[in-house]
Structures are given as structure tokens and as C-alpha cells.
Design a protein around this motif. Structure first.
Motif, PDB file in Angstrom:
ATOM      1  N   VAL A 191       0.843  -1.190   0.000  1.00  0.00           N
ATOM      2  CA  VAL A 191       0.000   0.000   0.000  1.00  0.00           C
ATOM      3  C   VAL A 191       0.883   1.247   0.000  1.00  0.00           C
ATOM      4  N   GLY A 192       0.533   2.217  -0.827  1.00  0.00           N
ATOM      5  CA  GLY A 192       1.314   3.446  -0.895  1.00  0.00           C
ATOM      6  C   GLY A 192       2.534   3.371  -1.790  1.00  0.00           C
ATOM      7  N   ALA A 193       2.581   2.359  -2.648  1.00  0.00           N
ATOM      8  CA  ALA A 193       3.733   2.216  -3.544  1.00  0.00           C
ATOM      9  C   ALA A 193       3.821   3.392  -4.510  1.00  0.00           C
ATOM     10  N   PRO A 194       5.026   3.812  -4.853  1.00  0.00           N
ATOM     11  CA  PRO A 194       5.175   4.843  -5.881  1.00  0.00           C
ATOM     12  C   PRO A 194       4.783   4.284  -7.241  1.00  0.00           C
ATOM     13  N   SER A 195       4.673   5.143  -8.220  1.00  0.00           N
ATOM     14  CA  SER A 195       4.255   4.715  -9.553  1.00  0.00           C
ATOM     15  C   SER A 195       5.214   3.680 -10.123  1.00  0.00           C
ATOM     16  N   LEU A 219      10.886   3.912  -6.549  1.00  0.00           N
ATOM     17  CA  LEU A 219      10.356   2.564  -6.745  1.00  0.00           C
ATOM     18  C   LEU A 219      11.336   1.515  -6.235  1.00  0.00           C
ATOM     19  N   LEU A 220      12.612   1.697  -6.534  1.00  0.00           N
ATOM     20  CA  LEU A 220      13.635   0.757  -6.103  1.00  0.00           C
ATOM     21  C   LEU A 220      13.698   0.666  -4.577  1.00  0.00           C
ATOM     22  N   ARG A 221      13.710   1.814  -3.899  1.00  0.00           N
ATOM     23  CA  ARG A 221      13.763   1.814  -2.433  1.00  0.00           C
ATOM     24  C   ARG A 221      12.519   1.176  -1.826  1.00  0.00           C
ATOM     25  N   PHE A 222      11.389   1.513  -2.382  1.00  0.00           N
ATOM     26  CA  PHE A 222      10.137   0.952  -1.851  1.00  0.00           C
ATOM     27  C   PHE A 222      10.115  -0.571  -2.000  1.00  0.00           C
ATOM     28  N   ASN A 223      10.457  -1.055  -3.192  1.00  0.00           N
ATOM     29  CA  ASN A 223      10.448  -2.501  -3.438  1.00  0.00           C
ATOM     30  C   ASN A 223      11.412  -3.230  -2.514  1.00  0.00           C
ATOM     31  N   ARG A 224      12.582  -2.671  -2.311  1.00  0.00           N
ATOM     32  CA  ARG A 224      13.557  -3.321  -1.428  1.00  0.00           C
ATOM     33  C   ARG A 224      13.012  -3.421  -0.006  1.00  0.00           C
ATOM     34  N   GLY A 225      12.320  -2.394   0.423  1.00  0.00           N
ATOM     35  CA  GLY A 225      11.712  -2.450   1.748  1.00  0.00           C
ATOM     36  C   GLY A 225      10.642  -3.518   1.836  1.00  0.00           C
ATOM     37  N   VAL A 226       9.797  -3.606   0.806  1.00  0.00           N
ATOM     38  CA  VAL A 226       8.746  -4.629   0.786  1.00  0.00           C
ATOM     39  C   VAL A 226       9.356  -6.023   0.763  1.00  0.00           C
ATOM     40  N   LEU A 227      10.371  -6.217  -0.067  1.00  0.00           N
ATOM     41  CA  LEU A 227      11.012  -7.528  -0.165  1.00  0.00           C
ATOM     42  C   LEU A 227      11.595  -7.956   1.176  1.00  0.00           C
ATOM     43  N   ALA A 228      12.251  -7.042   1.869  1.00  0.00           N
ATOM     44  CA  ALA A 228      12.839  -7.379   3.163  1.00  0.00           C
ATOM     45  C   ALA A 228      11.758  -7.721   4.186  1.00  0.00           C
ATOM     46  N   THR A 237       7.322  -6.891 -14.164  1.00  0.00           N
ATOM     47  CA  THR A 237       8.702  -6.423 -14.265  1.00  0.00           C
ATOM     48  C   THR A 237       8.985  -5.348 -13.226  1.00  0.00           C
ATOM     49  N   ALA A 238       8.055  -4.422 -13.046  1.00  0.00           N
ATOM     50  CA  ALA A 238       8.235  -3.366 -12.039  1.00  0.00           C
ATOM     51  C   ALA A 238       8.305  -3.956 -10.637  1.00  0.00           C
ATOM     52  N   ALA A 239       7.525  -5.020 -10.377  1.00  0.00           N
ATOM     53  CA  ALA A 239       7.546  -5.650  -9.052  1.00  0.00           C
ATOM     54  C   ALA A 239       8.888  -6.304  -8.766  1.00  0.00           C
TER      55      ALA A 239
END
Length: 456
Positions: free
Chosen positions: A129-133, A145-154, A363-365
Motif C-alpha cells: 500500500v502506498g507504492a510509488p508509480s 520505486l527501487l527503495r520501496f520494493n527493497r523495503g517490501v522484499l525485506a 517487471t516493475a515488481a
């Protein structure tokens, strides 16, 4: 010995290889009535978390079975998977998709793939929730996007435990063979839809001599690199839109009949820029309409008078995607420069739909996923398998028809292609021809004719 309780477990060391890892032999499934399906039997099977370390940690995977209704004519086991990823194969095995004759002649068995259903389901959608575009316009947007995804993955990895790093399709294929052994079957038949075709392909590559028959409906091409993964799907989305426009031209009931559908779509996109869900929300809804297809709803979307309708994706899809798709494909976009090149190719191949909802989204995910994929893409190698039936709609926006053609090209001796000359994702239930062709193949190993006419 009954099929409800098969055999005890033994772990043995291969002869002459003292100190080597033990080989997994056979464990049992203790069946019980499914709590929400009176016709089904449900159970679990213990398998290694990591098949390369069979003495290590173990997990339980969920299995369900609908026993052949005519046991005197029983052929064997038909393993099934609905794809997604994120769909529960255990529930799917108990569904009424299959014909009465198939249900009479086969035990239909579904294994919840790792991270789905009853097999340690990965639940992380709330973290997104609240992911960037996922359509960054500049370096700053890509870095966000990169920072957000890394946080979600962790966070998702920590929440899910070790299953998060062991949910690729190659591991699932090994689980399938463990279930085959537990059921006491020398060979199995398999029916996979969409992403479920990945499990079938990996199984046929490693255990081809244990396959009696296999149907791959709406096949995913595991040889695709990131450019084709995105680009082929983008082109397929535009192809489906063109088919929708042609339907409007010949159909009086279309809300856009008599109009320039492409021009109306462009106007709708401009109009959507000022509305709550925006341009991308309209594109995503149109993609869902084409996937059905639900052309009447597609016309309503363009006309600005759509019925409320939910998008038709598996509820666990977003959560399991990073652990599965990102480990089956090399979707590592490292920086904005790479992203810009990929996006330009996507738009070149899809000027109408501006790309593919699913190809771009997956791909973005995967932006920010570390290391190479656990199950890297490669050309199909199924030399030990029997003739496999590949089934595809010619106008499928999700798994492009070009992928089915390429699968057949990679393994011409071991595959046959049945084309549904129509529209939408998943071809088997579209017509008497597609159903009959697949059923005859599963029941009698008869290869159907090359195509089935479209049913509008």
C-alpha cells in the motif's frame, strides 16, 4: 494397500556414495474429507524446503483430490494447476471446469504451489500500500520505486520465512513428483493453465519419462528475456484491442458502434486524466475487459458509462509474485536508463494500450530483487517427454499467441499446437471444439486437429 495411505518414508544414501545427500524416496498422504467440499479429499505432504538439501528443513504442501467417479475405468492421476501465480490448485482440482468424462476417468489432484493456498501462503499485499508509480518518469521516480520494493522484499521475506526464497517453479516441479510417488503412480497426466504451464514445463524437462499426457493452456514462454517478456505482452494487448474495435464495427449492440473506436479510446484517456482513477486505472480496466473478453464492458469503459466490476486476478497474486515470477525470469531492471529503453520498446509495440498491465507490472515488481533468478529462463528441453498439447487463443492479451508458437518451435517433436481462433485468456472452456480436442487427448492420447473456430 489403499490409495488413501500409500507408503512409509525412507531416506536412503545412494549405493557407493557414502556421505552424499540422501535421496528423497516416498512419504505418505493421510487423506481426510475436505472441510468445504464433500466430494473431495484433502491432505498434506512433507517435502524438503530446498530440494537440493533433502536432509534439511521440511515443509508441508497442501494437496486435494477428486477421485475418479468411475473407478472401474480409471486411467490414472490428472494433476492440475490454475496458474496465477497465486491460485489454489487444491481448490481447482475440486472445481467443475472439467467434463464429466474426465472426472469419471481420472483422479484429479491439485497441489497448492509454494506460497499459495495451504502451502505456506505468502501474505504481503498490505506492505505494498502506498507504492510509488510503477511508471517512473525520471531517475528520482525510479529510485523511489527501487527503495520501496527493497523495503517490501525485506519485510515480506521476514514475515514469510524461508519459503519466500524457495518458491520458484523448479521447486514446485519437484513437489509434483513427490506427490506422484506418494500416490503410487508410475506416470501422471497434467493440465496447467497460464502460469501453471510453468510447472508443467519444468516437470516435463526433469521428469519427462513420468509424463503420460500434458496440456499447457495459455502457455508462458520460459525462454523470454525481459524485452520479450514485456514487449510480446504489450503487442498482444494491442492486438486484443484491435479485435475489440472490429467487434464494435460489426455489432449493433456495441456502445461505440458506428464510431471510430480508436479515436474514442484516445479521447477517453484524455478524459480519464481528470478523474479519480486516472488514465492508468482506465487502461488497467480495459486490459481486464480484453482478457475476458467482455467487449460490452470494454465499450462502456470507452463511452464513460461502465458497470462497476472487479479486476479478475488471483487474491494472492501480488504477494507471491516476487517469490515466484521474479525467480523464474531475469526481470532485473537496474536503473532508470535500462527502464527507459524497456519502456520505449513497450510503447513502440503497444501504441494503443500503452503496454501490458501484467508484463509491465510484473517487471516493475521485480525491481530491487537481488541476485540472479533461482530458476533462470532457458529454451525448453523436453526430449524425454511424450507429445505435449499446447493450447492457445490466437488473440490472448495475457500469454501471447507468439509464446505458444515459440514453445512449439523449441520442441517440434514433443509438442502439438491447438489454436483457438478467438479471443481471451484460457482457451479450454471456449467451445465444444477446444473442450473436445483436449478431452480426447487426455482420455485417448489422440492429437486434435490444428485449430478450432472462434465462438463469438
Amino acid at each position: 494397500m489403499t490409495r488413501a495411505l500409500v507408503t512409509a518414508v525412507i531416506l536412503v544414501v545412494s549405493a557407493g556414495s557414502a556421505g552424499a545427500e540422501p535421496v528423497e524416496r516416498t512419504r505418505s498422504i493421510a487423506w481426510a474429507p475436505c472441510p468445504d467440499a464433500a466430494e473431495g479429499e484433502c491432505g498434506t505432504l512433507s517435502v524438503p524446503l530446498d530440494w537440493d538439501k533433502p536432509r534439511g528443513q521440511r515443509i508441508d504442501i497442501a494437496v486435494a483430490r477428486h477421485a475418479a467417479t468411475d473407478p472401474a475405468r480409471r486411467i490414472g492421476v490428472l494433476m492440475v494447476d490454475p496458474g496465477g501465480p497465486g491460485g489454489s490448485a487444491a481448490r481447482f482440482a475440486l472445481s467443475r471446469l472439467f467434463s464429466d468424462e474426465v472426472r469419471a476417468r481420472f483422479d484429479i489432484v491439485g497441489i497448492d504451489s509454494r506460497g499459495t493456498g495451504g502451502s505456506l501462503a505468502i501474505r504481503c499485499a498490505d506492505l505494498m500500500v502506498g507504492a510509488p508509480s510503477s511508471y517512473p518518469a525520471d531517475e528520482t521516480g525510479f529510485e523511489a520505486l527501487l527503495r520501496f520494493n527493497r523495503g517490501v522484499l525485506a519485510q515480506c521475506g521476514e514475515r514469510s520465512g524461508p519459503i519466500f526464497d524457495h518458491a520458484d517453479s523448479a521447486q514446485v516441479a519437484r513437489d509434483m513428483d513427490a506427490v506422484r510417488r506418494a500416490l503410487g503412480e508410475r506416470k501422471i497426466s497434467f493440465f496447467g493453465l497460464s502460469y501453471g504451464t510453468m510447472f508443467g514445463q519444468l516437470y516435463a524437462e526433469e521428469f519427462g519419462d513420468r509424463v503420460r499426457a500434458m496440456v499447457l493452456d495459455s502457455v508462458v514462454d520460459h525462454s523470454a528475456d525481459v524485452t520479450r517478456f514485456v514487449g510480446d505482452r504489450a503487442a498482444a494487448a494491442d492486438d486484443s484491442f484491435v479485435e475489440f474495435a472490429r467487434w464494435c464495427e460489426r455489432t449493433d449492440s456495441c456502445a461505440l458502434h458506428g464510431q471510430d473506436v480508436r479515436a474514442a479510446w484516445e479521447a477517453a484517456l484524455v478524459r480519464a486524466d481528470g478523474e479519480q482513477f486516472g488514465r492508468q486505472g482506465l487502461i488497467d480496466s480495459m486490459y481486464s475487459a480484453l482478457r475476458g473478453p467482455d467487449w460490452a464492458w470494454a465499450a462502456e469503459l470507452v463511452a464513460g458509462t461502465p458497470r462497476a466490476k472487479a479486476l479478475d486476478f488471483e487474491p494472492n497474486y501480488e504477494s507471491v509474485l516476487p517469490a515466484s515470477v521474479c525467480q523464474d525470469f531475469s526481470l532485473r531492471v537496474k536503473n532508470f536508463r535500462e527502464y527507459s529503453r524497456l519502456r520505449a520498446e513497450e510503447l513502440r509495440r503497444s501504441p494503443i494500450m500503452r503496454g501490458s498491465f501484467i508484463g509491465h507490472g510484473e517487471t516493475a515488481a521485480c525491481v530491487g530483487v537481488a541476485g540472479p533468478p533461482a530458476n533462470p529462463p532457458h529454451r525448453l528441453d523436453i526430449g524425454d517427454a511424450p507429445k505435449i498439447l499446447v493450447l492457445s487463443a490466437r488473440h490472448d492479451p495475457t500469454t501471447p499467441y507468439a509464446w505458444a508458437v515459440n514453445i512449439q518451435r523449441q520442441a517440434p517433436r514433443n509438442t502439438a499446437l491447438l489454436t483457438y481462433e478467438g479471443w481471451g485468456h484460457i482457451a479450454y472452456p471456449r467451445s465444444a471444439c477446444t473442450r473436445g480436442g483436449v478431452d480426447s487427448y487426455l482420455l485417448d492420447l489422440a492429437i486434435p486437429a490444428g485449430s478450432c473456430p472462434a465462438v463469438e
